[in-house]
Design a protein around this motif. Structure first.
Motif, mmCIF file in Angstrom:
data_model
loop_
_atom_site.group_PDB
_atom_site.id
_atom_site.type_symbol
_atom_site.label_atom_id
_atom_site.label_comp_id
_atom_site.label_asym_id
_atom_site.label_seq_id
_atom_site.Cartn_x
_atom_site.Cartn_y
_atom_site.Cartn_z
ATOM 1 N N GLN A 34 9.857 29.118 -31.767
ATOM 2 C CA GLN A 34 10.124 29.551 -30.387
ATOM 3 C C GLN A 34 11.619 29.688 -30.127
ATOM 4 O O GLN A 34 12.121 29.301 -29.060
ATOM 5 N N GLY A 35 12.317 30.226 -31.125
ATOM 6 C CA GLY A 35 13.723 30.537 -30.969
ATOM 7 C C GLY A 35 14.679 29.428 -31.365
ATOM 8 O O GLY A 35 15.899 29.653 -31.452
ATOM 9 N N ARG A 36 14.182 28.222 -31.606
ATOM 10 C CA ARG A 36 15.065 27.091 -31.891
ATOM 11 C C ARG A 36 15.666 27.166 -33.285
ATOM 12 O O ARG A 36 16.813 26.802 -33.511
ATOM 13 N N GLY A 37 14.911 27.638 -34.261
ATOM 14 C CA GLY A 37 15.354 27.681 -35.643
ATOM 15 C C GLY A 37 14.776 26.540 -36.453
ATOM 16 O O GLY A 37 14.258 25.564 -35.911
ATOM 17 N N VAL A 38 14.867 26.657 -37.782
ATOM 18 C CA VAL A 38 14.310 25.642 -38.666
ATOM 19 C C VAL A 38 15.362 24.577 -38.942
ATOM 20 O O VAL A 38 16.564 24.812 -38.811
ATOM 21 N N ASP A 39 14.913 23.396 -39.331
ATOM 22 C CA ASP A 39 15.824 22.266 -39.500
ATOM 23 C C ASP A 39 16.385 22.149 -40.910
ATOM 24 O O ASP A 39 17.554 21.804 -41.092
ATOM 25 N N VAL A 40 15.559 22.401 -41.905
ATOM 26 C CA VAL A 40 15.989 22.244 -43.302
ATOM 27 C C VAL A 40 15.460 23.419 -44.118
ATOM 28 O O VAL A 40 14.288 23.799 -43.978
ATOM 29 N N ILE A 41 16.320 23.981 -44.958
ATOM 30 C CA ILE A 41 15.923 25.037 -45.892
ATOM 31 C C ILE A 41 16.257 24.584 -47.305
ATOM 32 O O ILE A 41 17.386 24.156 -47.580
ATOM 33 N N LEU A 42 15.287 24.675 -48.201
ATOM 34 C CA LEU A 42 15.514 24.455 -49.626
ATOM 35 C C LEU A 42 15.544 25.827 -50.289
ATOM 36 O O LEU A 42 14.568 26.575 -50.234
ATOM 37 N N TYR A 90 20.845 35.909 -49.334
ATOM 38 C CA TYR A 90 20.031 35.074 -48.451
ATOM 39 C C TYR A 90 20.895 34.135 -47.601
ATOM 40 O O TYR A 90 20.474 33.686 -46.538
ATOM 41 N N ILE A 91 22.093 33.826 -48.074
ATOM 42 C CA ILE A 91 22.886 32.770 -47.430
ATOM 43 C C ILE A 91 23.193 33.070 -45.966
ATOM 44 O O ILE A 91 22.910 32.240 -45.091
ATOM 45 N N PRO A 92 23.784 34.226 -45.614
ATOM 46 C CA PRO A 92 24.061 34.456 -44.190
ATOM 47 C C PRO A 92 22.809 34.492 -43.331
ATOM 48 O O PRO A 92 22.829 34.062 -42.169
ATOM 49 N N ARG A 93 21.710 34.968 -43.872
ATOM 50 C CA ARG A 93 20.465 35.006 -43.107
ATOM 51 C C ARG A 93 19.920 33.597 -42.874
ATOM 52 O O ARG A 93 19.351 33.292 -41.828
ATOM 53 N N GLN A 94 20.109 32.737 -43.861
ATOM 54 C CA GLN A 94 19.652 31.362 -43.708
ATOM 55 C C GLN A 94 20.498 30.613 -42.679
ATOM 56 O O GLN A 94 19.982 29.810 -41.896
ATOM 57 N N LEU A 95 21.791 30.856 -42.668
ATOM 58 C CA LEU A 95 22.634 30.252 -41.642
ATOM 59 C C LEU A 95 22.168 30.691 -40.255
ATOM 60 O O LEU A 95 22.198 29.911 -39.294
ATOM 61 N N GLU A 96 21.730 31.933 -40.155
ATOM 62 C CA GLU A 96 21.269 32.448 -38.867
ATOM 63 C C GLU A 96 19.985 31.776 -38.406
ATOM 64 O O GLU A 96 19.819 31.475 -37.218
ATOM 65 N N VAL A 97 19.060 31.506 -39.307
ATOM 66 C CA VAL A 97 17.750 30.973 -38.902
ATOM 67 C C VAL A 97 17.771 29.454 -38.727
ATOM 68 O O VAL A 97 16.845 28.884 -38.157
ATOM 69 N N LEU A 98 18.830 28.792 -39.184
ATOM 70 C CA LEU A 98 18.894 27.347 -39.019
ATOM 71 C C LEU A 98 19.105 26.959 -37.554
ATOM 72 O O LEU A 98 19.856 27.599 -36.822
ATOM 73 N N ALA A 99 18.457 25.872 -37.159
ATOM 74 C CA ALA A 99 18.655 25.301 -35.832
ATOM 75 C C ALA A 99 19.982 24.545 -35.787
ATOM 76 O O ALA A 99 20.609 24.291 -36.816
ATOM 77 N N ARG A 100 20.408 24.194 -34.592
ATOM 78 C CA ARG A 100 21.585 23.338 -34.448
ATOM 79 C C ARG A 100 21.349 22.038 -35.228
ATOM 80 O O ARG A 100 20.263 21.467 -35.187
ATOM 81 N N GLU A 101 22.356 21.584 -35.943
ATOM 82 C CA GLU A 101 22.287 20.423 -36.836
ATOM 83 C C GLU A 101 21.405 20.692 -38.055
ATOM 84 O O GLU A 101 20.985 19.762 -38.762
#
Length: 333
Positions: free
Chosen positions: A213-221, A228-239
């Protein structure tokens, strides 16, 4: 009682860096366990992507390691080095290796040996140590995944991928997993993922934001890196935390580090092979204590796609590099 230990064994060596055809069977002396080591007669050995990189000359062995590939195995303890006392001759174990798994016998530092997980047969257990140790140390130690946090793994049908899905789900996290076909996406869901993302037809950033719901994911492995790196930074939630265990898509990329600053992100990564015995032993004890009970409860289970005889290691590598498999590929002496 164990049978007599022969003087020589069949092992697989890399003739020269290159393609799978460079993996050839050879005869080597059976090693003798040094201080603190056990000698294991191998029943099964898992194949890992790092093995293919070693074969290509892109993943050098740490100092003192054997040139024989293979980062994990299972088998029976047949001899003990001085000071080794946790296991006895005849015990069945699975083990994390620095090398040597593509053979009939291997020396293992005793701290890197584990009892077999419940409900797992001896041969299949040879495909567990490397992936489970990798996921545990990166997802739960380094990335500090907590129950309820949303977890994403890139490449959900690899050995590391299915292991990460199972463990994250078992410890209470909603799970997103990417894969390259609808069949592989279905397998990710079967492993426990709440949502599988076909990266060829869907945008994992858009799906991740929609799922949260727009917050983003907490951890990505991540095992891909590169674009993929810039896209992963985009989808990560705060913290949020991004952790690399491989960089198959490239090690250099242009990314907005201001996003790391604004969102309080953590970007980290690690390798397992080069760590000291004591550190690997700590990971192994954590698995025995915290993860092995999950096998008894049916929350974790091994997934073996295909097994090959030891002397067909080249064919096993061809399958690995085709990415057609779902789960582990095994070598059986």
């Amino acid at each position: 009682m164990c049978a007599a230990i022969p003087d020589t064994m069949t092992a697989i060596e890399v003739r020269t860096p290159g393609g799978p055809e460079q993996l050839v069977a050879t005869t080597r002396p059976v090693p003798k366990p040094e201080k603190g080591e056990v000698l294991v007669k191998i029943a099964g050995a898992g194949i890992n992507r790092a093995d293919t990189l070693q074969r290509q000359g892109k993943y050098p062995m740490p100092p003192g390691a054997t040139d024989i590939p293979g980062l994990e195995c299972s088998g029976t303890v047949v001899a003990l080095g001085e000071g080794a006392a946790r296991f006895k001759v005849g015990d069945e174990v699975c083990a994390l290796l620095s090398g040597g798994g593509y053979a009939e016998y291997v020396n293992v530092p005793e701290p890197q040996c584990m009892v077999l997980p419940p409900k797992v047969d001896l041969v299949t257990a040879g495909g567990i140590p490397e992936t489970f140790c990798t996921v545990w140390t990166n997802v739960f130690d380094r990335s500090r995944l907590k129950p309820g946090e949303v977890f994403m793994v890139q490449g959900g049908t690899s050995g590391i991928g299915y292991t990460a899905i199972q463990l994250a789900k078992a410890f209470g996290s909603p799970v997103l997993a990417t894969a390259g076909s609808d069949d592989k996406c279905k397998a990710c869901v079967d492993f426990g993922a709440d949502r599988a993302i076909n990266y060829k037809t869907e945008d994992f950033v858009a799906v991740g934001k929609e799922f949260t719901q727009g917050r983003g994911v907490d951890v990505i492995l991540d095992m891909v890196g590169g674009e993929y790196i810039p896209r992963q930074l985009e989808v990560l939630a705060r913290e949020g935390r991004l952790c690399f265990v491989a960089l198959m898509g490239g090690t250099k990329v242009t990314a907005d580090f201001g996003m790391i600053h604004r969102k309080h992100l953590t970007v980290t990564g690690s390798t397992l092979r080069s760590r000291p015995v004591e550190a690997k032993g700590e990971i192994c004890r954590a698995l025995e204590e915290k993860v092995w009970p999950l096998f008894a409860e049916g929350k974790c289970w091994p997934v073996v796609y295909k097994s090959f005889p030891l002397t067909e290691a080249a064919e096993a590598h061809r399958l690995m590099e085709s990415s057609a498999h779902i789960g582990k590929i095994m070598l059986v002496p």
